[in-house]
Design a protein around this motif. Structure first.
Motif, PDB file in Angstrom:
ATOM      1  N   ASP A 146       6.964 -12.163  -2.466  1.00  0.00           N
ATOM      2  CA  ASP A 146       7.906 -11.098  -2.780  1.00  0.00           C
ATOM      3  C   ASP A 146       7.094  -9.864  -3.176  1.00  0.00           C
ATOM      4  O   ASP A 146       6.469  -9.850  -4.243  1.00  0.00           O
ATOM      5  N   PRO A 147       7.053  -8.838  -2.343  1.00  0.00           N
ATOM      6  CA  PRO A 147       6.251  -7.648  -2.665  1.00  0.00           C
ATOM      7  C   PRO A 147       6.583  -7.037  -4.020  1.00  0.00           C
ATOM      8  O   PRO A 147       5.717  -6.447  -4.664  1.00  0.00           O
TER       9      PRO A 147
ATOM     10  N   GLY B 272     -11.484   1.940  -7.485  1.00  0.00           N
ATOM     11  CA  GLY B 272     -11.157   0.856  -8.407  1.00  0.00           C
ATOM     12  C   GLY B 272      -9.714   0.414  -8.240  1.00  0.00           C
ATOM     13  O   GLY B 272      -9.401  -0.780  -8.269  1.00  0.00           O
ATOM     14  N   PHE B 273      -8.806   1.382  -8.050  1.00  0.00           N
ATOM     15  CA  PHE B 273      -7.399   1.049  -7.827  1.00  0.00           C
ATOM     16  C   PHE B 273      -7.214   0.355  -6.484  1.00  0.00           C
ATOM     17  O   PHE B 273      -6.423  -0.595  -6.360  1.00  0.00           O
TER      18      PHE B 273
ATOM     19  N   ILE C 177       0.551  -5.574 -10.233  1.00  0.00           N
ATOM     20  CA  ILE C 177      -0.407  -4.475 -10.075  1.00  0.00           C
ATOM     21  C   ILE C 177      -0.190  -3.419 -11.149  1.00  0.00           C
ATOM     22  O   ILE C 177      -1.135  -2.951 -11.788  1.00  0.00           O
ATOM     23  N   ASN C 178       1.056  -3.030 -11.364  1.00  0.00           N
ATOM     24  CA  ASN C 178       1.355  -2.001 -12.363  1.00  0.00           C
ATOM     25  C   ASN C 178       0.993  -2.461 -13.769  1.00  0.00           C
ATOM     26  O   ASN C 178       0.461  -1.690 -14.568  1.00  0.00           O
ATOM     27  N   HIS C 179       1.269  -3.733 -14.069  1.00  0.00           N
ATOM     28  CA  HIS C 179       0.921  -4.261 -15.394  1.00  0.00           C
ATOM     29  C   HIS C 179      -0.582  -4.250 -15.612  1.00  0.00           C
ATOM     30  O   HIS C 179      -1.075  -3.834 -16.667  1.00  0.00           O
TER      31      HIS C 179
ATOM     32  N   TRP D 267       0.832  -1.210   0.000  1.00  0.00           N
ATOM     33  CA  TRP D 267       0.000   0.000   0.000  1.00  0.00           C
ATOM     34  C   TRP D 267       0.870   1.265   0.000  1.00  0.00           C
ATOM     35  O   TRP D 267       0.546   2.242  -0.680  1.00  0.00           O
ATOM     36  N   PHE D 268       1.973   1.215   0.742  1.00  0.00           N
ATOM     37  CA  PHE D 268       2.868   2.371   0.779  1.00  0.00           C
ATOM     38  C   PHE D 268       3.481   2.618  -0.599  1.00  0.00           C
ATOM     39  O   PHE D 268       3.553   3.760  -1.065  1.00  0.00           O
ATOM     40  N   ALA D 269       3.904   1.542  -1.267  1.00  0.00           N
ATOM     41  CA  ALA D 269       4.503   1.677  -2.597  1.00  0.00           C
ATOM     42  C   ALA D 269       3.497   2.180  -3.623  1.00  0.00           C
ATOM     43  O   ALA D 269       3.870   2.859  -4.591  1.00  0.00           O
ATOM     44  N   CYS D 270       2.220   1.860  -3.412  1.00  0.00           N
ATOM     45  CA  CYS D 270       1.156   2.316  -4.328  1.00  0.00           C
ATOM     46  C   CYS D 270       0.660   3.712  -3.972  1.00  0.00           C
ATOM     47  O   CYS D 270      -0.291   4.211  -4.588  1.00  0.00           O
TER      48      CYS D 270
END
Length: 302
Positions: A106-107, A82-83, A114-116, A44-47
């Motif tokens: 592996d996060p 949605g995200f 997720i990005n793809h 969640w932090f990375a997003c």
């Protein structure tokens, strides 16, 4: 034994309820798995999504989501939540892969997935005018073409306001001679044109299964709807029910999908437009109105 000898029924002891250690230690375990455990928090932090913000770790995610939606416009809330749903879904998939397939968590792999998924979904939803794309030189998508001998083709369309609302969807199934095999019209209420188009495709798939026909090709003139129907990614949450139903029908009945221009979908478009104006006769199937009859004659295979 004494109770049995005296004819009295023995006293039954109630079994204590099973208490799982995980449940006894952690409140709201589902929220913990998706939001509060250490590696999920890293996702969640990375997003760049601050779940619950300043409400603290004990706050309800549902309450946080309600508060966030209240602060946004409808389009902003649709995109943002949605995200959030997309990220939560991939966290859940990663956990299941670890539990059932012994794949190490592996996060970085989860973030890449997720990005793809987000990039492909954005690409599908940001297609500008789906009726103005340049046709492929290998095929003509501007005129209706009959299926191969012994096969059937379903065309579908929806007549609905651009911003969503009540409209009419239409489905028509024809054989290799261009003869109408079956068809329907139905009132539908959709939040967007895309949702309405997907409901028309779903209705076509449902009709095919009711008729027991396999290998039917379903054509529609909305490229976004067709791409979502054939994609394997998690669909946007606002149209997820329609897309997942379509994919299920396609898998079980070997249904194919094809995007065509409006000119190749004129019959379904005309039926939906007449139905929306409430001027489509009940017996249109056997006695099509003049405008529909003219289109059918022009599209009749040689």
């Amino acid at each position: 034994m004494r109770e049995l000898a005296s004819g009295k029924s023995p006293k039954t002891q109630e079994k204590p309820a099973i208490q799982f250690p995980f449940q006894s230690r952690i409140k709201r375990p589902v929220e913990h798995m998706l939001f509060w455990c250490s590696w999920a928090k890293a996702i969640w932090f990375a997003c760049n999504i601050k779940v619950c913000g300043d409400l603290g770790g004990n706050a309800s995610v549902l309450k946080w989501a309600d508060d966030m939606v209240d602060k946004m416009t409808v389009p902003e809330a649709t995109e943002y939540m949605g995200f959030v749903a997309l990220v939560a879904w991939h966290i859940w998939k990663t956990r299941n892969s670890f539990v059932f397939r012994k794949i190490r968590i592996d996060p970085r792999d989860t973030l890449a997935a997720i990005n793809h998924a987000r990039m492909e979904t954005s690409w599908i939803l940001e297609i500008p005018d789906v009726h103005m794309d340049t046709p492929s030189p290998q095929e003509d998508i501007s005129t209706w073409r009959a299926p191969d001998r012994g096969h059937f083709k379903a065309n579908c369309d929806v007549a609905i306001p651009k911003g969503g609302g009540e409209g009419k969807l239409a489905v028509v199934i024809r054989d290799w001679k261009g003869k109408i095999l079956d068809g329907l019209t139905r009132t539908t209420v959709a939040s967007s044109t895309l949702s309405g188009e997907l409901r028309a495709i779903r209705a076509a798939c449902a009709m095919v299964t009711c008729l027991g026909i396999r290998g039917v090709e379903v054509e529609a003139d909305n490229k976004q709807a067709i791409l979502l129907s054939v994609s394997e990614l998690v669909p946007p949450w606002e149209v997820s029910s329609e897309v997942l139903d379509i994919r299920h029908f396609a898998k079980e009945w070997d249904i194919k999908f094809r995007w065509v221009r409006r000119g190749a979908n004129r019959v379904a478009h005309e039926i939906a437009a007449l139905a929306k104006k409430n001027i489509l006769p009940c017996n249109w199937f056997n006695f099509p109105p003049l405008s529909l009859f003219s289109i059918l004659c022009n599209e009749e295979p040689m």
